[in-house]
Design a protein around this motif. Structure first.
Motif, PDB file in Angstrom:
ATOM      1  N   THR A  65       0.681  24.281  11.874  1.00  0.00           N
ATOM      2  CA  THR A  65      -0.212  23.853  12.946  1.00  0.00           C
ATOM      3  C   THR A  65      -1.439  23.161  12.365  1.00  0.00           C
ATOM      4  O   THR A  65      -2.149  23.736  11.534  1.00  0.00           O
ATOM      5  N   ALA A  66      -1.658  21.925  12.788  1.00  0.00           N
ATOM      6  CA  ALA A  66      -2.753  21.120  12.241  1.00  0.00           C
ATOM      7  C   ALA A  66      -2.802  19.785  12.970  1.00  0.00           C
ATOM      8  O   ALA A  66      -1.875  19.439  13.715  1.00  0.00           O
ATOM      9  N   VAL A  67      -3.865  19.049  12.716  1.00  0.00           N
ATOM     10  CA  VAL A  67      -3.896  17.645  13.107  1.00  0.00           C
ATOM     11  C   VAL A  67      -3.352  16.852  11.928  1.00  0.00           C
ATOM     12  O   VAL A  67      -3.817  17.016  10.793  1.00  0.00           O
ATOM     13  N   TYR A  68      -2.368  16.028  12.187  1.00  0.00           N
ATOM     14  CA  TYR A  68      -1.712  15.239  11.141  1.00  0.00           C
ATOM     15  C   TYR A  68      -2.240  13.810  11.196  1.00  0.00           C
ATOM     16  O   TYR A  68      -2.266  13.190  12.266  1.00  0.00           O
ATOM     17  N   TYR A  69      -2.642  13.326  10.033  1.00  0.00           N
ATOM     18  CA  TYR A  69      -3.246  11.997   9.933  1.00  0.00           C
ATOM     19  C   TYR A  69      -2.370  11.075   9.085  1.00  0.00           C
ATOM     20  O   TYR A  69      -1.963  11.431   7.964  1.00  0.00           O
ATOM     21  N   CYS A  70      -2.133   9.911   9.590  1.00  0.00           N
ATOM     22  CA  CYS A  70      -1.476   8.854   8.825  1.00  0.00           C
ATOM     23  C   CYS A  70      -2.518   8.183   7.936  1.00  0.00           C
ATOM     24  O   CYS A  70      -3.681   7.982   8.357  1.00  0.00           O
ATOM     25  N   ASN A  71      -2.102   7.827   6.745  1.00  0.00           N
ATOM     26  CA  ASN A  71      -3.020   7.231   5.778  1.00  0.00           C
ATOM     27  C   ASN A  71      -2.332   6.099   5.049  1.00  0.00           C
ATOM     28  O   ASN A  71      -1.137   6.177   4.739  1.00  0.00           O
ATOM     29  N   THR A  72      -3.074   5.041   4.771  1.00  0.00           N
ATOM     30  CA  THR A  72      -2.569   3.994   3.905  1.00  0.00           C
ATOM     31  C   THR A  72      -3.689   3.573   2.956  1.00  0.00           C
ATOM     32  O   THR A  72      -4.856   3.480   3.358  1.00  0.00           O
ATOM     33  N   TYR A 123       0.833  -1.194   0.000  1.00  0.00           N
ATOM     34  CA  TYR A 123       0.000   0.000   0.000  1.00  0.00           C
ATOM     35  C   TYR A 123       0.873   1.252   0.000  1.00  0.00           C
ATOM     36  O   TYR A 123       2.003   1.239   0.498  1.00  0.00           O
ATOM     37  N   THR A 124       0.345   2.318  -0.486  1.00  0.00           N
ATOM     38  CA  THR A 124       0.933   3.626  -0.269  1.00  0.00           C
ATOM     39  C   THR A 124       0.681   4.026   1.185  1.00  0.00           C
ATOM     40  O   THR A 124      -0.406   3.807   1.704  1.00  0.00           O
ATOM     41  N   MET A 125       1.694   4.582   1.820  1.00  0.00           N
ATOM     42  CA  MET A 125       1.526   5.140   3.172  1.00  0.00           C
ATOM     43  C   MET A 125       1.964   6.582   3.131  1.00  0.00           C
ATOM     44  O   MET A 125       2.943   6.929   2.443  1.00  0.00           O
ATOM     45  N   GLY A 126       1.278   7.411   3.887  1.00  0.00           N
ATOM     46  CA  GLY A 126       1.661   8.812   3.888  1.00  0.00           C
ATOM     47  C   GLY A 126       0.943   9.610   4.943  1.00  0.00           C
ATOM     48  O   GLY A 126       0.370   9.050   5.883  1.00  0.00           O
ATOM     49  N   TRP A 127       1.001  10.924   4.773  1.00  0.00           N
ATOM     50  CA  TRP A 127       0.463  11.850   5.762  1.00  0.00           C
ATOM     51  C   TRP A 127      -0.424  12.901   5.102  1.00  0.00           C
ATOM     52  O   TRP A 127      -0.118  13.383   4.007  1.00  0.00           O
ATOM     53  N   PHE A 128      -1.473  13.251   5.798  1.00  0.00           N
ATOM     54  CA  PHE A 128      -2.339  14.365   5.475  1.00  0.00           C
ATOM     55  C   PHE A 128      -2.418  15.252   6.714  1.00  0.00           C
ATOM     56  O   PHE A 128      -2.025  14.844   7.797  1.00  0.00           O
ATOM     57  N   ARG A 129      -2.927  16.452   6.543  1.00  0.00           N
ATOM     58  CA  ARG A 129      -3.129  17.312   7.705  1.00  0.00           C
ATOM     59  C   ARG A 129      -4.379  18.150   7.531  1.00  0.00           C
ATOM     60  O   ARG A 129      -4.818  18.400   6.412  1.00  0.00           O
ATOM     61  N   GLN A 130      -4.925  18.565   8.654  1.00  0.00           N
ATOM     62  CA  GLN A 130      -6.113  19.410   8.632  1.00  0.00           C
ATOM     63  C   GLN A 130      -5.972  20.501   9.674  1.00  0.00           C
ATOM     64  O   GLN A 130      -5.906  20.211  10.872  1.00  0.00           O
ATOM     65  N   TRP A 169      -7.242   5.265   7.920  1.00  0.00           N
ATOM     66  CA  TRP A 169      -6.751   6.501   8.531  1.00  0.00           C
ATOM     67  C   TRP A 169      -6.419   6.265   9.996  1.00  0.00           C
ATOM     68  O   TRP A 169      -7.092   5.493  10.688  1.00  0.00           O
ATOM     69  N   GLY A 170      -5.404   6.965  10.462  1.00  0.00           N
ATOM     70  CA  GLY A 170      -5.130   6.994  11.884  1.00  0.00           C
ATOM     71  C   GLY A 170      -6.057   7.972  12.578  1.00  0.00           C
ATOM     72  O   GLY A 170      -6.851   8.669  11.940  1.00  0.00           O
ATOM     73  N   GLN A 171      -5.921   8.045  13.894  1.00  0.00           N
ATOM     74  CA  GLN A 171      -6.811   8.901  14.668  1.00  0.00           C
ATOM     75  C   GLN A 171      -6.374  10.368  14.645  1.00  0.00           C
ATOM     76  O   GLN A 171      -7.143  11.243  15.029  1.00  0.00           O
ATOM     77  N   GLY A 172      -5.162  10.622  14.199  1.00  0.00           N
ATOM     78  CA  GLY A 172      -4.657  11.985  14.125  1.00  0.00           C
ATOM     79  C   GLY A 172      -3.820  12.348  15.333  1.00  0.00           C
ATOM     80  O   GLY A 172      -4.057  11.883  16.450  1.00  0.00           O
ATOM     81  N   THR A 173      -2.823  13.179  15.095  1.00  0.00           N
ATOM     82  CA  THR A 173      -1.984  13.691  16.173  1.00  0.00           C
ATOM     83  C   THR A 173      -1.811  15.197  15.984  1.00  0.00           C
ATOM     84  O   THR A 173      -1.565  15.672  14.878  1.00  0.00           O
ATOM     85  N   GLN A 174      -1.964  15.933  17.061  1.00  0.00           N
ATOM     86  CA  GLN A 174      -1.929  17.392  16.994  1.00  0.00           C
ATOM     87  C   GLN A 174      -0.498  17.905  16.943  1.00  0.00           C
ATOM     88  O   GLN A 174       0.357  17.495  17.742  1.00  0.00           O
ATOM     89  N   VAL A 175      -0.243  18.803  16.002  1.00  0.00           N
ATOM     90  CA  VAL A 175       1.015  19.530  15.917  1.00  0.00           C
ATOM     91  C   VAL A 175       0.696  21.016  16.052  1.00  0.00           C
ATOM     92  O   VAL A 175      -0.108  21.548  15.286  1.00  0.00           O
ATOM     93  N   THR A 176       1.302  21.650  17.030  1.00  0.00           N
ATOM     94  CA  THR A 176       1.088  23.074  17.252  1.00  0.00           C
ATOM     95  C   THR A 176       2.432  23.782  17.207  1.00  0.00           C
ATOM     96  O   THR A 176       3.363  23.405  17.925  1.00  0.00           O
ATOM     97  N   VAL A 177       2.530  24.782  16.351  1.00  0.00           N
ATOM     98  CA  VAL A 177       3.774  25.540  16.199  1.00  0.00           C
ATOM     99  C   VAL A 177       3.508  26.965  16.670  1.00  0.00           C
ATOM    100  O   VAL A 177       2.624  27.645  16.146  1.00  0.00           O
ATOM    101  N   THR A 226       5.619   0.844   8.748  1.00  0.00           N
ATOM    102  CA  THR A 226       5.715   2.069   9.529  1.00  0.00           C
ATOM    103  C   THR A 226       6.100   3.214   8.597  1.00  0.00           C
ATOM    104  O   THR A 226       6.785   3.005   7.586  1.00  0.00           O
ATOM    105  N   VAL A 227       5.678   4.403   8.955  1.00  0.00           N
ATOM    106  CA  VAL A 227       6.037   5.584   8.175  1.00  0.00           C
ATOM    107  C   VAL A 227       6.295   6.722   9.156  1.00  0.00           C
ATOM    108  O   VAL A 227       5.644   6.821  10.201  1.00  0.00           O
ATOM    109  N   SER A 228       7.297   7.534   8.829  1.00  0.00           N
ATOM    110  CA  SER A 228       7.653   8.649   9.692  1.00  0.00           C
ATOM    111  C   SER A 228       7.705   9.932   8.884  1.00  0.00           C
ATOM    112  O   SER A 228       7.927   9.904   7.670  1.00  0.00           O
ATOM    113  N   LEU A 229       7.517  11.035   9.581  1.00  0.00           N
ATOM    114  CA  LEU A 229       7.596  12.348   8.954  1.00  0.00           C
ATOM    115  C   LEU A 229       8.469  13.225   9.836  1.00  0.00           C
ATOM    116  O   LEU A 229       8.086  13.556  10.968  1.00  0.00           O
TER     117      LEU A 229
END
Length: 120
Positions: free
Chosen positions: A94-101, A32-39, A110-118, A81-84
Protein backbone atom coordinates in the motif's frame (compact mmCIF):
# COMPACT_ATOMS: atom_id res chain seq x y z
CA UNK A 1 9.20 19.57 -20.88
CA UNK A 2 8.02 16.03 -20.21
CA UNK A 3 4.72 15.09 -18.61
CA UNK A 4 4.15 11.68 -17.06
CA UNK A 5 0.62 10.42 -16.52
CA UNK A 6 -0.02 7.30 -14.46
CA UNK A 7 -3.10 5.13 -14.45
CA UNK A 8 -4.26 1.84 -13.03
CA UNK A 9 -4.04 2.27 -9.29
CA UNK A 10 -6.84 1.28 -6.99
CA UNK A 11 -7.91 -1.21 -4.38
CA UNK A 12 -6.95 -4.87 -4.31
CA UNK A 13 -7.09 -7.66 -1.79
CA UNK A 14 -3.96 -9.28 -0.46
CA UNK A 15 -2.83 -11.88 -2.96
CA UNK A 16 -4.47 -10.03 -5.82
CA UNK A 17 -3.08 -8.11 -8.77
CA UNK A 18 -3.02 -4.62 -10.20
CA UNK A 19 -1.36 -3.14 -13.25
CA UNK A 20 0.02 0.40 -13.35
CA UNK A 21 0.78 2.25 -16.55
CA UNK A 22 2.59 5.48 -17.27
CA UNK A 23 2.83 7.43 -20.49
CA UNK A 24 5.27 10.20 -21.26
CA UNK A 25 4.36 13.12 -23.47
CA UNK A 26 5.98 16.37 -24.52
CA UNK A 27 9.01 14.74 -26.05
CA UNK A 28 10.53 11.30 -26.33
CA UNK A 29 12.16 9.76 -23.29
CA UNK A 30 13.36 6.67 -25.11
CA UNK A 31 16.97 7.39 -24.11
CA UNK A 32 15.97 7.89 -20.48
CA UNK A 33 15.56 5.38 -17.72
CA UNK A 34 11.89 4.92 -16.83
CA UNK A 35 10.65 3.28 -13.70
CA UNK A 36 8.59 3.34 -10.54
CA UNK A 37 8.99 4.55 -6.99
CA UNK A 38 6.53 4.37 -4.13
CA UNK A 39 5.83 6.19 -0.91
CA UNK A 40 3.89 4.66 1.93
CA UNK A 41 2.29 6.81 4.65
CA UNK A 42 4.90 8.10 7.06
CA UNK A 43 7.78 6.67 5.02
CA UNK A 44 10.29 8.00 2.53
CA UNK A 45 9.88 7.46 -1.17
CA UNK A 46 11.61 4.26 -2.25
CA UNK A 47 12.73 2.74 -5.51
CA UNK A 48 10.69 -0.12 -6.99
CA UNK A 49 11.94 -0.93 -10.49
CA UNK A 50 13.50 0.60 -13.60
CA UNK A 51 13.98 -0.05 -17.31
CA UNK A 52 16.06 1.19 -20.18
CA UNK A 53 15.25 1.17 -23.88
CA UNK A 54 17.37 0.51 -26.92
CA UNK A 55 17.14 -0.96 -30.39
CA UNK A 56 13.38 -1.29 -30.13
CA UNK A 57 13.59 -3.39 -26.99
CA UNK A 58 13.37 -2.74 -23.30
CA UNK A 59 15.81 -3.95 -20.71
CA UNK A 60 15.13 -4.41 -17.03
CA UNK A 61 17.41 -2.18 -15.02
CA UNK A 62 16.97 -2.82 -11.33
CA UNK A 63 14.25 -4.41 -9.20
CA UNK A 64 13.91 -3.82 -5.48
CA UNK A 65 14.32 -7.00 -3.47
CA UNK A 66 10.88 -6.67 -1.94
CA UNK A 67 9.18 -6.99 -5.35
CA UNK A 68 11.30 -9.65 -7.00
CA UNK A 69 9.17 -12.58 -8.06
CA UNK A 70 5.96 -10.60 -7.62
CA UNK A 71 6.19 -7.47 -9.79
CA UNK A 72 7.12 -7.25 -13.46
CA UNK A 73 8.17 -4.09 -15.24
CA UNK A 74 7.84 -3.59 -18.97
CA UNK A 75 8.19 -0.77 -21.45
CA UNK A 76 6.79 -0.01 -24.86
CA UNK A 77 5.40 2.81 -26.94
CA UNK A 78 8.79 3.31 -28.60
CA UNK A 79 10.25 3.73 -25.14
CA UNK A 80 7.69 6.25 -23.91
CA UNK A 81 5.42 4.07 -21.81
CA UNK A 82 6.19 1.90 -18.81
CA UNK A 83 4.00 -0.57 -16.95
CA UNK A 84 4.21 -2.36 -13.64
CA UNK A 85 2.35 -5.63 -13.24
CA UNK A 86 1.91 -6.27 -9.55
CA UNK A 87 0.96 -9.80 -8.47
CA UNK A 88 0.73 -11.46 -5.08
CA UNK A 89 0.08 -8.08 -3.51
CA UNK A 90 0.70 -7.60 0.18
CA UNK A 91 -0.72 -5.03 2.57
CA UNK A 92 2.83 -3.60 2.79
CA UNK A 93 2.54 -2.68 -0.89
CA UNK A 94 0.00 0.00 0.00
CA UNK A 95 1.50 3.29 -1.16
CA UNK A 96 1.34 6.04 -3.71
CA UNK A 97 3.23 4.83 -6.78
CA UNK A 98 5.13 7.37 -8.84
CA UNK A 99 6.36 7.04 -12.40
CA UNK A 100 9.82 8.45 -12.95
CA UNK A 101 12.03 9.13 -15.92
CA UNK A 102 15.58 10.41 -15.73
CA UNK A 103 18.84 10.66 -17.57
CA UNK A 104 22.10 11.00 -15.71
CA UNK A 105 23.49 14.48 -15.99
CA UNK A 106 20.37 15.83 -17.64
CA UNK A 107 16.90 16.03 -16.14
CA UNK A 108 14.34 14.08 -14.20
CA UNK A 109 10.55 14.02 -14.22
CA UNK A 110 7.87 12.60 -11.95
CA UNK A 111 4.25 11.70 -12.43
CA UNK A 112 1.55 12.88 -10.09
CA UNK A 113 1.28 9.50 -8.37
CA UNK A 114 -1.41 6.86 -8.24
CA UNK A 115 -2.74 5.30 -5.05
CA UNK A 116 -2.49 1.55 -4.52
CA UNK A 117 -4.31 0.16 -1.50
CA UNK A 118 -4.08 -3.51 -0.56
CA UNK A 119 -6.54 -4.80 1.99
CA UNK A 120 -6.15 -7.92 4.11
Amino acid sequence: QVQLVESGGGLAQAGGSLRLSCAASGRSVSTYTMGWFRQAPGKEREFVASTTWGGGNFYIGEMADFVKGRFTISRGGAGNTVSLQMNSLKTDDTAVYYCNTAKTGMDEYWGQGTQVTVSS
